[in-house]
Design an enzyme around this catalytic site. Structure first.
Site, PDB file in Angstrom:
ATOM      1  N   SER A 174       5.337  82.886  32.886  1.00  0.00           N
ATOM      2  CA  SER A 174       5.285  81.531  33.433  1.00  0.00           C
ATOM      3  C   SER A 174       3.817  81.160  33.534  1.00  0.00           C
ATOM      4  CB  SER A 174       5.997  81.481  34.783  1.00  0.00           C
ATOM      5  OG  SER A 174       5.977  80.181  35.314  1.00  0.00           O
ATOM      6  N   TYR A 188       4.491  70.509  31.169  1.00  0.00           N
ATOM      7  CA  TYR A 188       4.227  71.953  31.164  1.00  0.00           C
ATOM      8  C   TYR A 188       4.796  72.593  32.432  1.00  0.00           C
ATOM      9  CZ  TYR A 188       1.522  76.304  30.981  1.00  0.00           C
ATOM     10  OH  TYR A 188       1.137  77.625  30.958  1.00  0.00           O
ATOM     11  N   LYS A 192       7.808  75.378  32.861  1.00  0.00           N
ATOM     12  CA  LYS A 192       7.576  76.676  33.500  1.00  0.00           C
ATOM     13  C   LYS A 192       8.403  76.835  34.793  1.00  0.00           C
ATOM     14  CE  LYS A 192       4.503  78.454  30.611  1.00  0.00           C
ATOM     15  NZ  LYS A 192       4.843  79.640  29.775  1.00  0.00           N
TER      16      LYS A 192
HETATM   17  N1  LIG Z   1      -4.203  80.789  28.786  1.00  0.00           N
HETATM   18  C1  LIG Z   1      -3.870  80.304  29.973  1.00  0.00           C
HETATM   19  O1  LIG Z   1      -4.690  79.666  30.652  1.00  0.00           O
HETATM   20  C2  LIG Z   1      -2.516  80.549  30.533  1.00  0.00           C
HETATM   21  C3  LIG Z   1      -1.433  80.864  29.733  1.00  0.00           C
HETATM   22  N2  LIG Z   1      -0.189  81.046  30.292  1.00  0.00           N
HETATM   23  C4  LIG Z   1       0.972  81.324  29.464  1.00  0.00           C
HETATM   24  O2  LIG Z   1       0.781  82.559  28.795  1.00  0.00           O
HETATM   25  C5  LIG Z   1       1.418  82.540  27.530  1.00  0.00           C
HETATM   26  C6  LIG Z   1       0.426  82.921  26.456  1.00  0.00           C
HETATM   27  O3  LIG Z   1      -0.651  82.033  26.501  1.00  0.00           O
HETATM   28  P1  LIG Z   1      -2.004  82.259  25.680  1.00  0.00           P
HETATM   29  O4  LIG Z   1      -2.184  83.685  25.412  1.00  0.00           O
HETATM   30  O5  LIG Z   1      -3.044  81.489  26.369  1.00  0.00           O
HETATM   31  O6  LIG Z   1      -1.612  81.477  24.348  1.00  0.00           O
HETATM   32  P2  LIG Z   1      -2.213  81.424  22.873  1.00  0.00           P
HETATM   33  O7  LIG Z   1      -2.148  80.003  22.464  1.00  0.00           O
HETATM   34  O8  LIG Z   1      -3.515  82.128  22.787  1.00  0.00           O
HETATM   35  O9  LIG Z   1      -1.101  82.223  22.072  1.00  0.00           O
HETATM   36  C7  LIG Z   1       0.194  81.726  22.023  1.00  0.00           C
HETATM   37  C8  LIG Z   1       1.090  82.652  21.247  1.00  0.00           C
HETATM   38  O10 LIG Z   1       2.407  82.096  21.196  1.00  0.00           O
HETATM   39  C9  LIG Z   1       2.813  81.951  19.829  1.00  0.00           C
HETATM   40  N3  LIG Z   1       3.671  80.778  19.691  1.00  0.00           N
HETATM   41  C10 LIG Z   1       3.382  79.493  20.037  1.00  0.00           C
HETATM   42  N4  LIG Z   1       4.379  78.684  19.722  1.00  0.00           N
HETATM   43  C11 LIG Z   1       5.358  79.445  19.170  1.00  0.00           C
HETATM   44  C12 LIG Z   1       6.631  79.173  18.626  1.00  0.00           C
HETATM   45  N5  LIG Z   1       7.124  77.926  18.578  1.00  0.00           N
HETATM   46  N6  LIG Z   1       7.357  80.203  18.132  1.00  0.00           N
HETATM   47  C13 LIG Z   1       6.856  81.467  18.162  1.00  0.00           C
HETATM   48  N7  LIG Z   1       5.662  81.780  18.656  1.00  0.00           N
HETATM   49  C14 LIG Z   1       4.908  80.792  19.156  1.00  0.00           C
HETATM   50  C15 LIG Z   1       1.483  81.823  19.077  1.00  0.00           C
HETATM   51  O11 LIG Z   1       1.565  82.167  17.705  1.00  0.00           O
HETATM   52  P3  LIG Z   1       1.829  81.057  16.555  1.00  0.00           P
HETATM   53  O12 LIG Z   1       1.040  79.836  16.920  1.00  0.00           O
HETATM   54  O13 LIG Z   1       1.394  81.721  15.292  1.00  0.00           O
HETATM   55  O14 LIG Z   1       3.298  80.818  16.594  1.00  0.00           O
HETATM   56  C16 LIG Z   1       0.623  82.834  19.822  1.00  0.00           C
HETATM   57  O15 LIG Z   1       0.905  84.137  19.392  1.00  0.00           O
HETATM   58  C17 LIG Z   1       2.015  81.131  27.383  1.00  0.00           C
HETATM   59  O16 LIG Z   1       3.355  81.173  27.749  1.00  0.00           O
HETATM   60  C18 LIG Z   1       1.206  80.312  28.375  1.00  0.00           C
HETATM   61  O17 LIG Z   1       1.930  79.206  28.833  1.00  0.00           O
HETATM   62  C19 LIG Z   1       0.001  80.942  31.638  1.00  0.00           C
HETATM   63  C20 LIG Z   1      -1.030  80.649  32.469  1.00  0.00           C
HETATM   64  C21 LIG Z   1      -2.364  80.420  31.982  1.00  0.00           C
HETATM   65  C1  LIG Z   2      -1.330  79.168  50.073  1.00  0.00           C
HETATM   66  C2  LIG Z   2      -1.433  78.554  48.806  1.00  0.00           C
HETATM   67  C3  LIG Z   2      -2.400  79.178  47.868  1.00  0.00           C
HETATM   68  C4  LIG Z   2      -2.683  78.304  46.799  1.00  0.00           C
HETATM   69  C5  LIG Z   2      -3.573  78.712  45.685  1.00  0.00           C
HETATM   70  C6  LIG Z   2      -3.483  77.617  44.709  1.00  0.00           C
HETATM   71  C7  LIG Z   2      -4.009  77.812  43.371  1.00  0.00           C
HETATM   72  C8  LIG Z   2      -3.302  76.897  42.404  1.00  0.00           C
HETATM   73  C9  LIG Z   2      -3.968  76.797  41.115  1.00  0.00           C
HETATM   74  C10 LIG Z   2      -3.078  76.378  40.017  1.00  0.00           C
HETATM   75  C11 LIG Z   2      -3.666  76.688  38.712  1.00  0.00           C
HETATM   76  C12 LIG Z   2      -2.801  76.350  37.547  1.00  0.00           C
HETATM   77  C13 LIG Z   2      -3.362  76.946  36.289  1.00  0.00           C
HETATM   78  C14 LIG Z   2      -2.453  76.769  35.139  1.00  0.00           C
HETATM   79  C15 LIG Z   2      -2.954  77.508  33.950  1.00  0.00           C
HETATM   80  C16 LIG Z   2      -2.167  77.255  32.758  1.00  0.00           C
HETATM   81  O1  LIG Z   2      -1.015  77.575  32.683  1.00  0.00           O
HETATM   82  C17 LIG Z   2      -2.849  76.526  31.694  1.00  0.00           C
HETATM   83  N1  LIG Z   2      -4.145  77.014  31.425  1.00  0.00           N
HETATM   84  C18 LIG Z   2      -2.060  76.508  30.450  1.00  0.00           C
HETATM   85  O2  LIG Z   2      -1.999  77.718  29.911  1.00  0.00           O
END
Ligand SMILES: NC(=O)C1=CN([C@@H]2O[C@H](COP(=O)(O)OP(=O)(O)OC[C@H]3O[C@@H](n4cnc5c(N)ncnc54)[C@H](OP(=O)(O)O)[C@@H]3O)[C@@H](O)[C@H]2O)C=CC1
Ligand SMILES: CCCCCCCCCCCCCCCC(=O)[C@@H](N)CO
Length: 327
Positions: A174, A188, A192
């Site tokens: 998530s 988004y 999630k």
């Molecule tokens: N980076 C961040 O700040 C944060 C990320 N997350 C979550 O963590 C997870 C990974 O993120 P992150 O590592 O940053 O992402 P990246 O964009 O670096 O990587 C995403 C991965 O998902 C694959 N992907 C995307 N779309 C599809 C699809 N339709 N079918 C199959 N594969 C797919 C991509 O490969 P390809 O494009 O080749 O398909 C790639 O391997 C996500 O769920 C994101 O929401 C959560 C919080 C924060």
């Molecule tokens: C008592 C309460 C404590 C609260 C702490 C609050 C902190 C909240 C921050 C939220 C950050 C959201 C980041 C999303 C990242 C993400 O998913 C994207 N980068 C897409 O990948």
């Protein structure tokens, strides 16, 4: 008759004395350990960022790793880098998680999964009013429906072949934006938040099959996807998201894996994430009586902290719109 004095300090002792054993007795599901070595770990989105870091970690710990993503070149590169780093061969498959038929074929070919990590995800931040409906649908389709497709395809095999293989795990990536709604993340966050409902209900359905659900909540993480995201992220999204410190994918992968191995349902990744998980515990399952104790004892004060965060965020929004009107 003399009154029995119940002083404040004795209450402080008495409450944990009764509460801890009670929580120890009632927390469900019961604690579990999920091994990784020699087990089949299937990671979607394993060719980049958090998924790739997790794939490295699992391979290093002796797992048989399978990756699924769309782009073949990135998958090949991931396979190569894991071979170089760990000496282990992994399997890679190209498919779009939005295509149920393709997902089903891959899952069948890959063989029985012990640990399914639904990590794929897309994030395009924008105010709802500016965002095209197509982009909104894209996020819901990949993040939410894609996860349904995977679990639906993998579950029959995971269930059928569980006996003799030890406990299984379904882990879902998530985001902290899946615990609290954030400006610029309407689609988004919705995608999630949806995963949380899916995970809570699913855990009740598969606990009898010895399969354990983990929901992982990372903050901003320095991945290739995040680098793209920041190019177009509304300023207010960045300001509010900065309430939680940024992490490296390797750090998130470590937290994720230890959460999976302990069968933890809600897996926070940093200190703010820990606070968030306590603040949003709601009716989620909790295996740890110590965490349950923290949740029960701090419920009021953590709500107060949450209100302070909202006060601060609405302050930023007010200030941002005020300066916009002047310029
Ligand atoms: N980076 C961040 O700040 C944060 C990320 N997350 C979550 O963590 C997870 C990974 O993120 P992150 O590592 O940053 O992402 P990246 O964009 O670096 O990587 C995403 C991965 O998902 C694959 N992907 C995307 N779309 C599809 C699809 N339709 N079918 C199959 N594969 C797919 C991509 O490969 P390809 O494009 O080749 O398909 C790639 O391997 C996500 O769920 C994101 O929401 C959560 C919080 C924060
Ligand atoms: C008592 C309460 C404590 C609260 C702490 C609050 C902190 C909240 C921050 C939220 C950050 C959201 C980041 C999303 C990242 C993400 O998913 C994207 N980068 C897409 O990948």
């Amino acid at each position: 008759m003399a009154e029995v004095p119940v002083s404040f300090s004795s209450l402080i002792l008495i409450i944990p004395l009764f509460l801890l054993p009670l929580l120890h007795f009632i927390v469900r599901p019961k604690p579990v350990r999920i091994p990784i070595k020699n087990r089949h770990v299937f990671i979607t989105g394993g060719s980049s960022g958090i998924g790739l870091a997790l794939a490295h970690l699992c391979a290093k710990q002796g797992a048989d790793v399978t990756l699924l993503a769309r782009n073949v070149a990135k998958l090949e590169e991931a396979k190569h880098s894991i071979k170089l780093a760990t000496g282990r061969d992994i399997n890679i498959f190209s498919a779009d998680v939005r295509d149920y038929g393709a997902v089903k074929r891959v899952v069948e070919e890959a063989g029985t999964i012990d640990v399914l990590v639904c990590n794929h995800g897309v994030f395009v931040p924008q105010e709802l009013e500016e965002q095209e409906l197509e982009e909104i649908k894209f996020m819901v389709d990949v993040n939410l429906m894609g996860t349904f497709h995977l679990i639906k395809a993998a579950l029959p095999g995971m269930k059928k072949n569980r006996a003799g293989r030890g406990p299984g795990s379904i882990a879902i990536m998530s985001s902290q934006a899946g615990q609290v709604g954030i400006y610029g993340y309407t689609a988004y966050s919705a995608s999630k938040f949806g995963l949380k409902g899916l995970a809570e209900a699913l855990q009740q359905e598969i606990i009898a099959n010895n399969i354990h659900v983990s929901l992982i909540f990372p903050p901003d993480t320095e991945t290739p996807g995040f680098a793209e995201e920041t190019k177009r992220r509304p300023q207010l999204t960045s300001i509010i998201a900065a309430s939680s410190g940024a992490m490296k994918p390797e750090e998130v992968a470590k937290k994720a894996l230890s959460g999976i191995q302990s069968g933890t349902f809600i897996v926070p990744c940093n200190f703010e994430g820990f606070l968030l998980s306590v603040a949003t515990a709601g009716l989620s399952p909790q295996r740890s009586y110590l965490m349950a104790f923290v949740e029960v004892i701090t419920a009021g004060v953590i709500r107060l902290a949450g209100l302070f965060f909202q006060w601060n965020w609405y302050g930023s929004i007010e200030k941002w719109y005020a300066t916009k009107r002047i310029s």
